[in-house]
Design a protein around this motif. Structure first.
Motif, short mmCIF file in Angstrom:
data_model
loop_
_atom_site.label_atom_id
_atom_site.label_comp_id
_atom_site.label_asym_id
_atom_site.label_seq_id
_atom_site.Cartn_x
_atom_site.Cartn_y
_atom_site.Cartn_z
N ASP A 141 1.49 7.52 -13.61
CA ASP A 141 2.12 6.37 -12.97
C ASP A 141 2.50 5.41 -14.09
O ASP A 141 1.64 4.86 -14.78
CB ASP A 141 1.10 5.75 -12.00
CG ASP A 141 1.57 4.42 -11.41
OD1 ASP A 141 2.47 3.79 -11.99
OD2 ASP A 141 0.99 4.01 -10.40
N GLN B 215 0.83 -1.21 0.00
CA GLN B 215 0.00 0.00 0.00
C GLN B 215 0.86 1.24 0.00
O GLN B 215 0.63 2.19 -0.74
CB GLN B 215 -0.91 0.01 1.24
CG GLN B 215 -2.29 -0.51 0.99
CD GLN B 215 -2.78 -0.30 -0.45
OE1 GLN B 215 -2.63 -1.19 -1.28
NE2 GLN B 215 -3.32 0.86 -0.77
N ASN C 266 3.82 1.66 -1.06
CA ASN C 266 4.58 1.90 -2.29
C ASN C 266 3.70 2.22 -3.49
O ASN C 266 4.19 2.78 -4.47
CB ASN C 266 5.44 0.67 -2.59
CG ASN C 266 6.44 0.95 -3.69
OD1 ASN C 266 7.18 1.92 -3.59
ND2 ASN C 266 6.43 0.15 -4.74
N SER C 267 2.42 1.87 -3.40
CA SER C 267 1.58 1.99 -4.60
C SER C 267 1.41 3.43 -5.06
O SER C 267 1.07 3.68 -6.20
CB SER C 267 0.22 1.32 -4.37
OG SER C 267 -0.40 1.98 -3.30
N SER C 268 1.71 4.40 -4.17
CA SER C 268 1.57 5.80 -4.59
C SER C 268 2.92 6.48 -4.81
O SER C 268 3.03 7.71 -4.74
CB SER C 268 0.73 6.56 -3.57
OG SER C 268 1.25 6.32 -2.29
N HIS D 235 0.90 1.95 -14.22
CA HIS D 235 -0.50 2.00 -14.64
C HIS D 235 -0.57 2.15 -16.17
O HIS D 235 -1.32 1.44 -16.85
CB HIS D 235 -1.18 3.18 -13.94
CG HIS D 235 -2.62 3.34 -14.28
ND1 HIS D 235 -3.61 2.80 -13.51
CD2 HIS D 235 -3.23 3.95 -15.32
CE1 HIS D 235 -4.78 3.08 -14.06
NE2 HIS D 235 -4.57 3.77 -15.16
N PRO E 185 3.31 9.90 -9.08
CA PRO E 185 2.17 10.81 -8.88
C PRO E 185 0.93 10.32 -9.59
O PRO E 185 1.02 9.60 -10.59
CB PRO E 185 2.66 12.13 -9.50
CG PRO E 185 3.86 11.79 -10.31
CD PRO E 185 4.42 10.50 -9.81
N LYS E 186 -0.24 10.71 -9.05
CA LYS E 186 -1.52 10.25 -9.61
C LYS E 186 -1.67 10.61 -11.08
O LYS E 186 -2.25 9.86 -11.85
CB LYS E 186 -2.68 10.88 -8.84
CG LYS E 186 -3.03 10.16 -7.57
CD LYS E 186 -4.52 10.36 -7.24
CE LYS E 186 -4.90 9.64 -5.97
NZ LYS E 186 -4.25 10.23 -4.77
#
Ligand SMILES: O=C(O)CCC(=O)C(=O)O
Length: 269
Positions: free
Chosen positions: A104, A93, A95-97, A107, A100-101
């Motif tokens: 990524d 959790q 590390n998942s961010s 993604h 930046p939104k």
């Protein structure tokens, strides 16, 4: 002795140009091809921004000492936490961010892979109680570091746990090259999946396997270039040659399939 047999080849796919063989993914899962190398998927801007985020977050990196150097990673690696899955999910959790939104890279690459391979889904693996796996790991190989001969097989490693991933049918690995090294740093990927009998080749009091286990097996040697996105079947033996000069920086994740058609993928690291 390291094998240098060249008969096992990769598929090279130039993003946006020719279409890809629809059986390509199955082809690497079943060892008909050594790898799929996707070129031109990432712009220089994406690569520069990603490297900047990694450099700005080096304080989060964890260094693992080997006899011949240090491998530094950002983000957890499930196989290391199989005895303490709660700790893994907390780190996953956190590390998942990292990125930046608004952009990524993990993604973005996931979305592109879903399109390229016409997958019905490609999502971050999640347990039925909602716990999410880590979506990627950053691997930082500095000068002098190599990775010994090993294989990654979560179906085997998680067999004695209740983790969902133990039930996968196939495991692939996706690697995104963010910075290439000056020389060395080749991936050596052998056409030899792990079998239980191989445990006799495990190096005692050390890590990895003796080269005897891949003796006479075809070997695909690949030097990743900045921007390359490549997929392999990591249940085969593989290793990374000693890195020389500039640090080799990659973002990677595993891709698993519960279905034999390879249509619904999940990722984790
Ligand atoms: O960085 C690479 O070329 C391979 C990394 C690796 O060991 C893996 O994907 O399983």
């Amino acid at each position: 002795m390291k094998s240098i047999n060249k008969i096992w080849k990769e598929i090279v796919y130039n993003f946006g140009e020719q279409s890809l063989n629809i059986d390509a993914l199955k082809g690497i899962a079943e060892n008909n091809y050594a790898a799929i190398v996707i070129k031109n998927l990432l712009t220089q801007n994406i690569l520069d921004n990603t490297l900047e985020v990694i450099q700005d977050n080096l304080k989060q990196a964890v260094a693992t000492q080997y006899s011949n150097g240090t491998l530094t990673t950002i983000g957890p690696y499930l196989a290391k936490y199989l005895n303490q899955p709660d700790k893994y999910f907390i780190e996953a959790q956190a590390n998942s961010s990292l990125f930046p939104k608004d952009f990524d890279i993990s993604h973005y690459v996931r979305e592109q892979l879903q399109r390229i391979f016409k997958l019905q889904s490609l999502t971050i693996a999640q347990e039925s109680d909602g716990r999410k796996y880590a979506p990627f790991i950053v691997r930082i190989h500095s000068h002098g570091v190599m990775n010994p001969l090993h294989n990654d097989n979560i179906m085997r490693d998680a067999r004695s746990t209740n983790l969902l991933l133990a039930k996968l049918k196939y495991q692939l690995s996706c690697i995104i090259c963010i910075q290439e090294c000056d020389s060395g740093g080749n991936l050596r990927h052998y056409m030899k999946p792990w079998t239980p009998d191989d445990e006799k080749y495990k190096i005692k009091n050390g890590i990895g396997y003796d080269y005897e286990v891949v003796k006479d097996k075809p070997c695909f040697v690949f030097k990743p270039k900045v921007g390359d996105v490549y997929l392999i079947n990591p249940t085969n033996y593989h290793e990374i040659d000693e890195v020389l000069g500039k640090t080799r920086v990659t973002v990677g994740f595993f891709i698993g399939f519960f279905d034999t058609e390879l249509k619904h993928g999940v990722v984790w690291s």
